[in-house]
Design a protein around this motif. Structure first.
Motif, mmCIF file in Angstrom:
data_model
loop_
_atom_site.group_PDB
_atom_site.id
_atom_site.type_symbol
_atom_site.label_atom_id
_atom_site.label_comp_id
_atom_site.label_asym_id
_atom_site.label_seq_id
_atom_site.Cartn_x
_atom_site.Cartn_y
_atom_site.Cartn_z
ATOM 1 N N MET A 1 0.845 -1.187 0.000
ATOM 2 C CA MET A 1 0.000 0.000 0.000
ATOM 3 C C MET A 1 0.884 1.242 0.000
ATOM 4 O O MET A 1 1.832 1.345 0.768
ATOM 5 N N SER A 2 0.596 2.196 -0.860
ATOM 6 C CA SER A 2 1.413 3.399 -0.935
ATOM 7 C C SER A 2 1.072 4.349 0.210
ATOM 8 O O SER A 2 -0.030 4.346 0.746
ATOM 9 N N LYS A 3 2.050 5.126 0.579
ATOM 10 C CA LYS A 3 1.867 6.124 1.628
ATOM 11 C C LYS A 3 1.201 7.356 1.032
ATOM 12 O O LYS A 3 1.422 7.714 -0.123
ATOM 13 N N LYS A 4 0.380 8.007 1.833
ATOM 14 C CA LYS A 4 -0.377 9.178 1.387
ATOM 15 C C LYS A 4 0.342 10.437 1.865
ATOM 16 O O LYS A 4 0.556 10.625 3.061
ATOM 17 N N ILE A 5 0.721 11.289 0.909
ATOM 18 C CA ILE A 5 1.464 12.508 1.207
ATOM 19 C C ILE A 5 0.608 13.714 0.827
ATOM 20 O O ILE A 5 0.154 13.824 -0.311
ATOM 21 N N GLY A 6 0.404 14.619 1.768
ATOM 22 C CA GLY A 6 -0.314 15.862 1.497
ATOM 23 C C GLY A 6 0.670 16.955 1.166
ATOM 24 O O GLY A 6 1.697 17.088 1.833
ATOM 25 N N ILE A 7 0.392 17.711 0.114
ATOM 26 C CA ILE A 7 1.270 18.822 -0.253
ATOM 27 C C ILE A 7 0.437 20.059 -0.550
ATOM 28 O O ILE A 7 -0.726 19.963 -0.934
ATOM 29 N N GLU A 8 1.059 21.229 -0.374
ATOM 30 C CA GLU A 8 0.396 22.471 -0.757
ATOM 31 C C GLU A 8 0.340 22.545 -2.275
ATOM 32 O O GLU A 8 1.199 22.011 -2.977
ATOM 33 N N GLN A 9 -0.657 23.237 -2.775
ATOM 34 C CA GLN A 9 -0.923 23.297 -4.214
ATOM 35 C C GLN A 9 0.233 23.871 -5.030
ATOM 36 O O GLN A 9 0.421 23.495 -6.172
ATOM 37 N N SER A 10 1.022 24.751 -4.466
ATOM 38 C CA SER A 10 2.088 25.408 -5.223
ATOM 39 C C SER A 10 3.298 24.507 -5.465
ATOM 40 O O SER A 10 4.220 24.899 -6.175
ATOM 41 N N LEU A 11 3.295 23.304 -4.924
ATOM 42 C CA LEU A 11 4.454 22.423 -5.020
ATOM 43 C C LEU A 11 4.291 21.369 -6.118
ATOM 44 O O LEU A 11 4.454 20.179 -5.895
ATOM 45 N N SER A 12 4.011 21.817 -7.339
ATOM 46 C CA SER A 12 3.745 20.883 -8.431
ATOM 47 C C SER A 12 4.963 20.032 -8.788
ATOM 48 O O SER A 12 4.818 18.862 -9.154
ATOM 49 N N ASP A 13 6.170 20.582 -8.678
ATOM 50 C CA ASP A 13 7.367 19.793 -8.966
ATOM 51 C C ASP A 13 7.548 18.683 -7.934
ATOM 52 O O ASP A 13 7.952 17.571 -8.251
ATOM 53 N N VAL A 14 7.201 18.969 -6.692
ATOM 54 C CA VAL A 14 7.270 17.974 -5.624
ATOM 55 C C VAL A 14 6.205 16.907 -5.846
ATOM 56 O O VAL A 14 6.457 15.713 -5.659
ATOM 57 N N GLU A 15 5.025 17.332 -6.268
ATOM 58 C CA GLU A 15 3.942 16.390 -6.563
ATOM 59 C C GLU A 15 4.402 15.365 -7.595
ATOM 60 O O GLU A 15 4.240 14.149 -7.403
ATOM 61 N N ALA A 16 5.003 15.829 -8.676
ATOM 62 C CA ALA A 16 5.464 14.938 -9.742
ATOM 63 C C ALA A 16 6.545 13.986 -9.234
ATOM 64 O O ALA A 16 6.520 12.784 -9.536
ATOM 65 N N ALA A 17 7.481 14.507 -8.455
ATOM 66 C CA ALA A 17 8.581 13.674 -7.940
ATOM 67 C C ALA A 17 8.070 12.596 -6.992
ATOM 68 O O ALA A 17 8.521 11.448 -7.040
ATOM 69 N N LEU A 18 7.122 12.949 -6.127
ATOM 70 C CA LEU A 18 6.575 11.974 -5.180
ATOM 71 C C LEU A 18 5.760 10.900 -5.897
ATOM 72 O O LEU A 18 5.846 9.715 -5.569
ATOM 73 N N LYS A 19 4.973 11.309 -6.895
ATOM 74 C CA LYS A 19 4.181 10.337 -7.656
ATOM 75 C C LYS A 19 5.100 9.369 -8.400
ATOM 76 O O LYS A 19 4.813 8.177 -8.497
ATOM 77 N N GLU A 20 6.216 9.894 -8.915
ATOM 78 C CA GLU A 20 7.183 9.062 -9.625
ATOM 79 C C GLU A 20 7.767 7.989 -8.696
ATOM 80 O O GLU A 20 8.093 6.888 -9.125
ATOM 81 N N LYS A 21 7.857 8.299 -7.412
ATOM 82 C CA LYS A 21 8.384 7.353 -6.428
ATOM 83 C C LYS A 21 7.301 6.428 -5.873
ATOM 84 O O LYS A 21 7.562 5.621 -4.998
ATOM 85 N N GLY A 22 6.072 6.580 -6.361
ATOM 86 C CA GLY A 22 5.010 5.661 -5.986
ATOM 87 C C GLY A 22 4.119 6.109 -4.839
ATOM 88 O O GLY A 22 3.292 5.341 -4.366
ATOM 89 N N TYR A 23 4.270 7.347 -4.389
ATOM 90 C CA TYR A 23 3.427 7.850 -3.306
ATOM 91 C C TYR A 23 2.082 8.334 -3.846
ATOM 92 O O TYR A 23 1.988 8.812 -4.977
ATOM 93 N N GLU A 24 1.061 8.218 -3.024
ATOM 94 C CA GLU A 24 -0.240 8.814 -3.331
ATOM 95 C C GLU A 24 -0.159 10.262 -2.858
ATOM 96 O O GLU A 24 0.159 10.523 -1.703
#
Length: 81
Positions: A1-24
């Motif tokens: 089961m993947s871990k769920k990570i909450g991020i602020e909306q302005s962090l789109s580069d972080v969103e992409a990097a975390l998704k690439e590593k398999g995080y929700e």
């Protein structure tokens, strides 16, 4: 089961990097969005905007100020393992 990570909306580069590593990834638009997250990433510009510094969530909170997306991913991994 993947871990769920909450991020602020302005962090789109972080969103992409975390998704690439398999995080929700959940965009935190309201304080309710942080509930159920294993870790939250905030910009630090308005740390308490979502009530994150209260006890709204038991998740680890990472301030992304001055960090690259890769550095943030490393911090997330350290907090979760």
């Amino acid at each position: 089961m993947s871990k769920k990570i909450g991020i602020e909306q302005s962090l789109s580069d972080v969103e992409a990097a975390l998704k690439e590593k398999g995080y929700e990834v959940v965009l935190m638009k309201t304080e309710d969005d942080a509930k159920g997250c294993d870790c939250c990433v905030v910009t630090g510009l308005d740390t308490d905007m979502l009530g994150i510094s209260d006890t709204m969530t038991g998740a680890s909170v990472i301030q992304a100020t001055g960090m690259t997306a890769d550095e943030i991913c490393q911090q997330v991994e350290q907090k979760l393992h």
